[in-house]
Design a protein around this motif. Sequence first.
Motif, PDB file in Angstrom:
ATOM      1  N   THR A 246       1.016  -1.332  -0.031  1.00 20.96           N
ATOM      2  CA  THR A 246      -0.102   0.146   0.036  1.00 20.96           C
ATOM      3  C   THR A 246       1.206   1.099   0.312  1.00 20.96           C
ATOM      4  O   THR A 246       1.875   1.417   0.936  1.00 20.96           O
ATOM      5  CB  THR A 246      -0.905   0.167   1.327  1.00 20.96           C
TER       6      THR A 246
ATOM      7  N   ASN B 241       0.111   7.520  -1.038  1.00 21.60           N
ATOM      8  CA  ASN B 241      -0.950   7.738  -1.381  1.00 21.60           C
ATOM      9  C   ASN B 241      -2.803   6.693  -1.099  1.00 21.60           C
ATOM     10  O   ASN B 241      -3.547   7.886  -1.924  1.00 21.60           O
ATOM     11  CB  ASN B 241      -1.171   8.332  -2.772  1.00 21.60           C
ATOM     12  N   GLY B 242      -2.265   6.201  -0.586  1.00 16.35           N
ATOM     13  CA  GLY B 242      -3.765   4.501  -0.642  1.00 16.35           C
ATOM     14  C   GLY B 242      -3.617   3.910  -1.683  1.00 16.35           C
ATOM     15  O   GLY B 242      -4.735   3.249  -1.279  1.00 16.35           O
ATOM     16  N   LEU B 243      -3.132   3.731  -2.543  1.00 13.52           N
ATOM     17  CA  LEU B 243      -2.539   2.883  -3.810  1.00 13.52           C
ATOM     18  C   LEU B 243      -2.694   2.020  -3.378  1.00 13.52           C
ATOM     19  O   LEU B 243      -1.759   1.502  -2.751  1.00 13.52           O
ATOM     20  CB  LEU B 243      -2.111   3.774  -5.245  1.00 13.52           C
ATOM     21  N   LYS B 244      -2.787   1.217  -3.521  1.00 12.35           N
ATOM     22  CA  LYS B 244      -3.159  -0.584  -3.331  1.00 12.35           C
ATOM     23  C   LYS B 244      -2.931  -1.682  -4.473  1.00 12.35           C
ATOM     24  O   LYS B 244      -3.511  -1.446  -5.463  1.00 12.35           O
ATOM     25  CB  LYS B 244      -4.220  -1.211  -2.054  1.00 12.35           C
TER      26      LYS B 244
ATOM     27  N   VAL C  10      -6.975   6.238  -3.220  1.00 14.03           N
ATOM     28  CA  VAL C  10      -7.424   6.336  -2.385  1.00 14.03           C
ATOM     29  C   VAL C  10      -8.439   5.391  -2.200  1.00 14.03           C
ATOM     30  O   VAL C  10      -8.821   4.277  -1.394  1.00 14.03           O
ATOM     31  CB  VAL C  10      -7.361   6.902  -1.295  1.00 14.03           C
ATOM     32  N   ASN C  11      -8.999   4.868  -3.270  1.00 15.39           N
ATOM     33  CA  ASN C  11     -10.273   4.041  -4.332  1.00 15.39           C
ATOM     34  C   ASN C  11     -10.049   2.855  -5.228  1.00 15.39           C
ATOM     35  O   ASN C  11     -10.364   2.562  -5.380  1.00 15.39           O
ATOM     36  CB  ASN C  11     -11.002   4.711  -4.747  1.00 15.39           C
TER      37      ASN C  11
ATOM     38  N   PRO D 275      -4.364  12.027  -2.820  1.00 16.49           N
ATOM     39  CA  PRO D 275      -4.739  10.694  -2.322  1.00 16.49           C
ATOM     40  C   PRO D 275      -6.330  10.470  -2.943  1.00 16.49           C
ATOM     41  O   PRO D 275      -7.251   9.463  -3.519  1.00 16.49           O
ATOM     42  CB  PRO D 275      -4.992  10.048  -1.427  1.00 16.49           C
TER      43      PRO D 275
ATOM     44  N   THR E 140     -10.844  11.438  -2.674  1.00 21.56           N
ATOM     45  CA  THR E 140     -11.786  11.199  -1.063  1.00 21.56           C
ATOM     46  C   THR E 140     -12.374  10.192  -1.538  1.00 21.56           C
ATOM     47  O   THR E 140     -12.383   9.461  -2.417  1.00 21.56           O
ATOM     48  CB  THR E 140     -13.205  12.467  -1.953  1.00 21.56           C
ATOM     49  N   PRO E 141     -12.185   9.197  -0.551  1.00 19.04           N
ATOM     50  CA  PRO E 141     -13.006   7.644  -0.112  1.00 19.04           C
ATOM     51  C   PRO E 141     -13.783   8.344   0.185  1.00 19.04           C
ATOM     52  O   PRO E 141     -15.323   8.492  -0.199  1.00 19.04           O
ATOM     53  CB  PRO E 141     -12.894   7.558   1.476  1.00 19.04           C
TER      54      PRO E 141
END
Length: 499
Positions: free
Chosen positions: A37, A40-43, A267-268, A295, A297-298
Amino acid sequence: MRLKDCLIRVSATLLLLLSLTTLAGADTLAEKVREHTFANGLKLLLVERPEAPTFTAYITIGVGSVYETSETRGVAHLLEHMLFKGTTTLGTSDYAQEKPLLEEIEEVGARFDVLKGRKDGDPQELDTLRRRLNELQERHKAFVVKDEFSRIYAENGGVGYNAFTGKDLTTYLVSLPANKLELWAAIEADRMKNSVLREFFTEREVVQEERRRSYDSDPQGMLYEHLLATAFTVHPYRNPIIGWHSDIENLSLAETRDFLQRYYAPVNTVMALVGDLDFDATVAMIERYFGDIPPGTPVPSVTAVEPPQRGEKRVEVVFDAEPSLLLGYHKPTLPEREDYVFDLIDLILGQGRTSRLYQSLVVEKQLAADISTSAAPGSRYPNLFVISATPRHPHTTAEVEAAIYAELDRLANEPVSTEELIRSRNRLATDRLRYLKTNSGLARMLTYYQTVAGNWRYLVDYDEQVATIGADEIMATAKRYLSPANRTVAVLNKEGGRP
């Protein structure tokens, strides 16, 4: 020993062997999936498969049509189209000169949309704006480089370049030679950072035509749309992915861009890469190209909860086509225990020529020309168990419907035999393993379950969970959910035809 007992023991032994093989495969999968991960939240999920010098990439954004509002219905599907149009560097012959023209097109198009929606709008002004918009769009064609993403991928050995939008997510995919990883990273990062929504108003018309073709002129699409709109009264699963006509017509470029910039972000996003790749080198490559992207917005969870259904719902669609029937039963979704049970019910009732519904209605009674079952329309929120059937002439939808109910009553009141239960478990396991063997199948399942279930490891103990489901639990689940009060019936008939 009786033959039946012998068959049961042999089947049980085969199931044990298959289960051990499956669990070993699951353990191997758990070990082989490497994840990272980014800040910036990218998985990233990666499986190294050096057998062939290729890789498959799936990028899944956890936003689909279920997250749209009444003002943005249809926007996720429209964005799927728009994100093939290019960026500030791809899809354009000269963005510096194109940009002012795009801004003027947006301004005129927005004025045109506002005026056409007013009852007191001046027809002459509307016509002037329409002609001006057409003129600007014609001039803009000089800057458009069509299908540049596709061309670059194809020239570099790419295959299967595509995208799809669902209720719960949107996915972009492609398979490439292993030495083209950096090309892929550069293109997809550019798409996430610098997408340009060119040809918006013409593409909006393309989507409207797609809707006419896929729903308004297609009997099965029309019937399915009516089923969902009737079965769900509160939850946004009731809305078509493509949107209603008025939704598409009134989507603005500003709203579409805002949806893109808020949600199509690290993030998404989960990406799965499967193939001849090195994990550490790939992490470094993705960090280099995607690491500086904000990132975003979730995506907020859907708070609407469909209330329990307290009686049968029915809807009839009149259309000049052969009669057909859809039955929808509300059910829980994963990871609830009943969802696993419904996977077995799905196989027992309606998957393939050996299923109960096919054998009873198509082969023995010859009431139906075809029949099948599925879960729909999404999986992140409670959904429907759907039975689809087409009567065989001269039989009617009413005859088919009654015969289906007889089979559902049988499932709810008679235990499934050991042989049938074992066969269904084996089929689930072998189908899943067959799918996981391909790079594309594995990449798709990893991103899907990471997005919908919240963790790709849902795959790891799936067979173990299914193996604990017995005949009594199937009966109890069928009795609870496949009940008259919980069903929605959608029937398509010709005008003046028999039900």
